[in-house]
Design an enzyme around this catalytic site. Structure first.
Site, PDB file in Angstrom:
ATOM      1  N   TYR A  56      69.075  27.484  13.478  1.00  0.00           N
ATOM      2  CA  TYR A  56      68.610  28.278  12.327  1.00  0.00           C
ATOM      3  C   TYR A  56      67.763  27.450  11.362  1.00  0.00           C
ATOM      4  O   TYR A  56      66.875  27.989  10.711  1.00  0.00           O
ATOM      5  CB  TYR A  56      69.800  28.972  11.630  1.00  0.00           C
ATOM      6  CG  TYR A  56      70.292  30.122  12.473  1.00  0.00           C
ATOM      7  CD1 TYR A  56      69.605  31.337  12.491  1.00  0.00           C
ATOM      8  CD2 TYR A  56      71.392  29.982  13.308  1.00  0.00           C
ATOM      9  CE1 TYR A  56      70.014  32.380  13.308  1.00  0.00           C
ATOM     10  CE2 TYR A  56      71.814  31.020  14.126  1.00  0.00           C
ATOM     11  CZ  TYR A  56      71.120  32.216  14.124  1.00  0.00           C
ATOM     12  OH  TYR A  56      71.520  33.245  14.943  1.00  0.00           O
ATOM     13  N   ASN A  92      64.853  42.361  10.770  1.00  0.00           N
ATOM     14  CA  ASN A  92      64.266  41.018  10.733  1.00  0.00           C
ATOM     15  C   ASN A  92      64.897  40.177   9.636  1.00  0.00           C
ATOM     16  O   ASN A  92      65.252  40.681   8.570  1.00  0.00           O
ATOM     17  CB  ASN A  92      62.757  41.105  10.511  1.00  0.00           C
ATOM     18  CG  ASN A  92      62.066  41.819  11.656  1.00  0.00           C
ATOM     19  OD1 ASN A  92      62.665  42.010  12.709  1.00  0.00           O
ATOM     20  ND2 ASN A  92      60.825  42.234  11.440  1.00  0.00           N
ATOM     21  N   HIS A 109      70.436  42.632   9.033  1.00  0.00           N
ATOM     22  CA  HIS A 109      70.922  41.491   9.823  1.00  0.00           C
ATOM     23  C   HIS A 109      70.876  40.172   9.046  1.00  0.00           C
ATOM     24  O   HIS A 109      70.929  39.103   9.643  1.00  0.00           O
ATOM     25  CB  HIS A 109      70.108  41.364  11.125  1.00  0.00           C
ATOM     26  CG  HIS A 109      70.402  42.450  12.124  1.00  0.00           C
ATOM     27  ND1 HIS A 109      69.612  42.707  13.220  1.00  0.00           N
ATOM     28  CD2 HIS A 109      71.424  43.356  12.190  1.00  0.00           C
ATOM     29  CE1 HIS A 109      70.127  43.721  13.922  1.00  0.00           C
ATOM     30  NE2 HIS A 109      71.216  44.142  13.310  1.00  0.00           N
ATOM     31  N   CYS A 117      78.094  30.729   1.494  1.00  0.00           N
ATOM     32  CA  CYS A 117      79.245  29.822   1.450  1.00  0.00           C
ATOM     33  C   CYS A 117      80.497  30.577   1.879  1.00  0.00           C
ATOM     34  O   CYS A 117      80.895  31.556   1.255  1.00  0.00           O
ATOM     35  CB  CYS A 117      79.430  29.251   0.044  1.00  0.00           C
ATOM     36  SG  CYS A 117      80.912  28.220  -0.076  1.00  0.00           S
ATOM     37  N   THR A 176      60.678  47.753  17.454  1.00  0.00           N
ATOM     38  CA  THR A 176      62.030  47.367  17.859  1.00  0.00           C
ATOM     39  C   THR A 176      62.325  47.942  19.231  1.00  0.00           C
ATOM     40  O   THR A 176      61.891  49.037  19.561  1.00  0.00           O
ATOM     41  CB  THR A 176      63.091  47.768  16.805  1.00  0.00           C
ATOM     42  OG1 THR A 176      64.398  47.486  17.327  1.00  0.00           O
ATOM     43  CG2 THR A 176      63.006  49.231  16.419  1.00  0.00           C
ATOM     44  N   SER A 177      63.083  47.171  20.035  1.00  0.00           N
ATOM     45  CA  SER A 177      63.311  47.547  21.427  1.00  0.00           C
ATOM     46  C   SER A 177      64.419  48.580  21.566  1.00  0.00           C
ATOM     47  O   SER A 177      64.638  49.098  22.651  1.00  0.00           O
ATOM     48  CB  SER A 177      63.660  46.298  22.241  1.00  0.00           C
ATOM     49  OG  SER A 177      64.851  45.727  21.745  1.00  0.00           O
ATOM     50  N   ASN A 201      55.281  51.444  18.474  1.00  0.00           N
ATOM     51  CA  ASN A 201      55.718  50.250  19.205  1.00  0.00           C
ATOM     52  C   ASN A 201      54.658  49.860  20.223  1.00  0.00           C
ATOM     53  O   ASN A 201      53.812  50.670  20.597  1.00  0.00           O
ATOM     54  CB  ASN A 201      57.052  50.538  19.919  1.00  0.00           C
ATOM     55  CG  ASN A 201      57.873  49.282  20.155  1.00  0.00           C
ATOM     56  OD1 ASN A 201      57.890  48.386  19.305  1.00  0.00           O
ATOM     57  ND2 ASN A 201      58.544  49.198  21.275  1.00  0.00           N
TER      58      ASN A 201
HETATM   59  P1  OAD Z   1      63.150  42.827  20.369  1.00  0.00           P
HETATM   60  O1  OAD Z   1      62.564  41.503  20.723  1.00  0.00           O
HETATM   61  O2  OAD Z   1      64.312  43.301  21.131  1.00  0.00           O
HETATM   62  O3  OAD Z   1      62.036  43.962  20.491  1.00  0.00           O
HETATM   63  C1  OAD Z   1      60.767  43.820  19.900  1.00  0.00           C
HETATM   64  C2  OAD Z   1      59.954  45.064  20.186  1.00  0.00           C
HETATM   65  O4  OAD Z   1      58.695  44.913  19.542  1.00  0.00           O
HETATM   66  C3  OAD Z   1      59.677  45.342  21.668  1.00  0.00           C
HETATM   67  O5  OAD Z   1      59.911  46.708  21.959  1.00  0.00           O
HETATM   68  C4  OAD Z   1      58.186  44.983  21.822  1.00  0.00           C
HETATM   69  O6  OAD Z   1      57.528  45.806  22.760  1.00  0.00           O
HETATM   70  C5  OAD Z   1      57.676  45.277  20.436  1.00  0.00           C
HETATM   71  N1  OAD Z   1      56.475  44.511  20.060  1.00  0.00           N
HETATM   72  C6  OAD Z   1      56.120  43.257  20.424  1.00  0.00           C
HETATM   73  N2  OAD Z   1      54.957  42.897  19.846  1.00  0.00           N
HETATM   74  C7  OAD Z   1      54.546  43.958  19.111  1.00  0.00           C
HETATM   75  C8  OAD Z   1      53.405  44.220  18.279  1.00  0.00           C
HETATM   76  N3  OAD Z   1      52.447  43.315  18.088  1.00  0.00           N
HETATM   77  N4  OAD Z   1      53.315  45.433  17.682  1.00  0.00           N
HETATM   78  C9  OAD Z   1      54.294  46.361  17.860  1.00  0.00           C
HETATM   79  N5  OAD Z   1      55.383  46.167  18.623  1.00  0.00           N
HETATM   80  C10 OAD Z   1      55.515  44.984  19.241  1.00  0.00           C
HETATM   81  O7  OAD Z   1      63.448  42.775  18.790  1.00  0.00           O
HETATM   82  P2  OAD Z   1      64.358  43.734  17.899  1.00  0.00           P
HETATM   83  O8  OAD Z   1      64.358  45.109  18.448  1.00  0.00           O
HETATM   84  O9  OAD Z   1      63.977  43.521  16.499  1.00  0.00           O
HETATM   85  O10 OAD Z   1      69.543  40.506  15.983  1.00  0.00           O
HETATM   86  O11 OAD Z   1      65.790  43.088  18.139  1.00  0.00           O
HETATM   87  C11 OAD Z   1      66.904  43.610  17.468  1.00  0.00           C
HETATM   88  C12 OAD Z   1      67.895  42.529  17.149  1.00  0.00           C
HETATM   89  O12 OAD Z   1      68.234  41.812  18.336  1.00  0.00           O
HETATM   90  C13 OAD Z   1      67.385  41.451  16.220  1.00  0.00           C
HETATM   91  O13 OAD Z   1      67.494  41.795  14.864  1.00  0.00           O
HETATM   92  C14 OAD Z   1      68.250  40.283  16.544  1.00  0.00           C
HETATM   93  C15 OAD Z   1      68.245  40.392  18.046  1.00  0.00           C
HETATM   94  O14 OAD Z   1      69.328  39.854  18.716  1.00  0.00           O
HETATM   95  C16 OAD Z   1      70.279  39.481  15.509  1.00  0.00           C
HETATM   96  O15 OAD Z   1      69.909  38.330  15.590  1.00  0.00           O
HETATM   97  C17 OAD Z   1      71.548  39.901  14.866  1.00  0.00           C
HETATM   98 ZN    ZN Z   2      80.774  27.876  -2.350  1.00  0.00          ZN
END
Ligand code: OAD
Ligand code: ZN
Length: 232
Positions: A56, A92, A109, A117, A176-177, A201
């Protein structure tokens, strides 16, 4: 479609992709570089805190070198011009929505730029490192962890999110996927409550079938075009 008053926008890693922040599930994405079980669970942190904190620390440093793209800016422009409620619910953990000017942002998230802390439950804005175990500014304990919701933990501010979904006339999902719940289920909640649902998307996601409408393309293009449409 009924008149649009309140809008809920759910964003994922795809909205920040064109700012140079890796997505999670694409080819070469974060979950191909690292295993979730090694860096993104409470068990991983208990087992190997140095590894998790270093992961991180790297990500926190990286996001600070990135800037908002046209999609973040379009959403901020929409919020500034919109007469009713706009809520951006983001999965994000970067701060690009805020740096673009969005005001009403819910980080379900968590946030890279916070340290939490676990002794005194205080959150402190944090831009530096945690792997070197700095003391908590509030209580002095060396128990700061990233303020990130790991797998197996409960996302933040779910009550506010559900309330916003219940009063939404329009629900828009961007970049988002649809692989991670509860966020992946928001489209159905909003739809049940009568909202129109739109997905923007790069490609069809796991949740595409739930949306009334899907527009495919890069966020910088489709989000900007959609905002121009709405404000016309
Ligand atoms: P993902 O990586 O699962 O999905 C990203 C999505 O964005 C996919 O559907 C891609 O096709 C799309 N994408 C990529 N580039 C793009 C662009 N330039 N314009 C538009 N779309 C685009 O990410 P999230 O869905 O955000 O959680 O993942 C959800 C959660 O899973 C995250 O918050 C994280 C992860 O594990 C934690 O860390 C708790
Ligand atoms: Zn503290």
């Amino acid at each position: 479609m009924t008149e649009i008053r309140n809008i809920v926008i759910l964003t994922g890693a795809g909205v920040s992709a064109e700012s140079g922040i890796d997505t999670f599930r694409s080819e070469g994405g974060i979950w191909e570089q690292h295993r979730v079980e090694d860096v993104a669970t409470p068990e991983a942190y208990a087992r190997d805190p140095d590894l998790v904190l270093r992961f991180y620390d790297m990500r926190r440093a990286a996001i600070q070198t990135k800037v908002p793209n046209a999609a973040h800016l379009a959403l901020a422009r929409l919020e500034a011009a919109w007469p009713r409620h706009i809520t951006v619910v983001t999965q994000n953990v970067d701060d690009l929505h805020e740096r673009a000017g969005s005001q009403n942002v819910i980080h379900m998230h968590g946030e890279h730029l916070n340290a939490w802390c676990t002794t005194c439950d205080t959150r402190t804005r944090w831009t530096g490192t945690l792997a070197d175990r700095p003391p908590c500014p509030a209580c002095g304990s060396k128990t700061l962890r990233p303020d990130i919701v790991w797998f197996g933990e409960i996302p933040y501010r779910m009550d506010e999110i559900q309330a916003a979904l219940a009063r939404a006339d329009l629900f828009v999902s961007i970049g988002t996927s649809g692989a991670v719940y509860p966020a992946a289920g928001f489209v159905r909640l909003a739809r049940e409550r009568g909202a129109h649902t739109l997905e923007l998307n790069l490609d069809r996601s796991q949740g595409s079938a739930w949306f009334h409408e899907t527009r495919l393309g890069r966020a910088s293009e489709v989000v900007t075009a959609w905002v121009d449409d709405v404000l016309r």
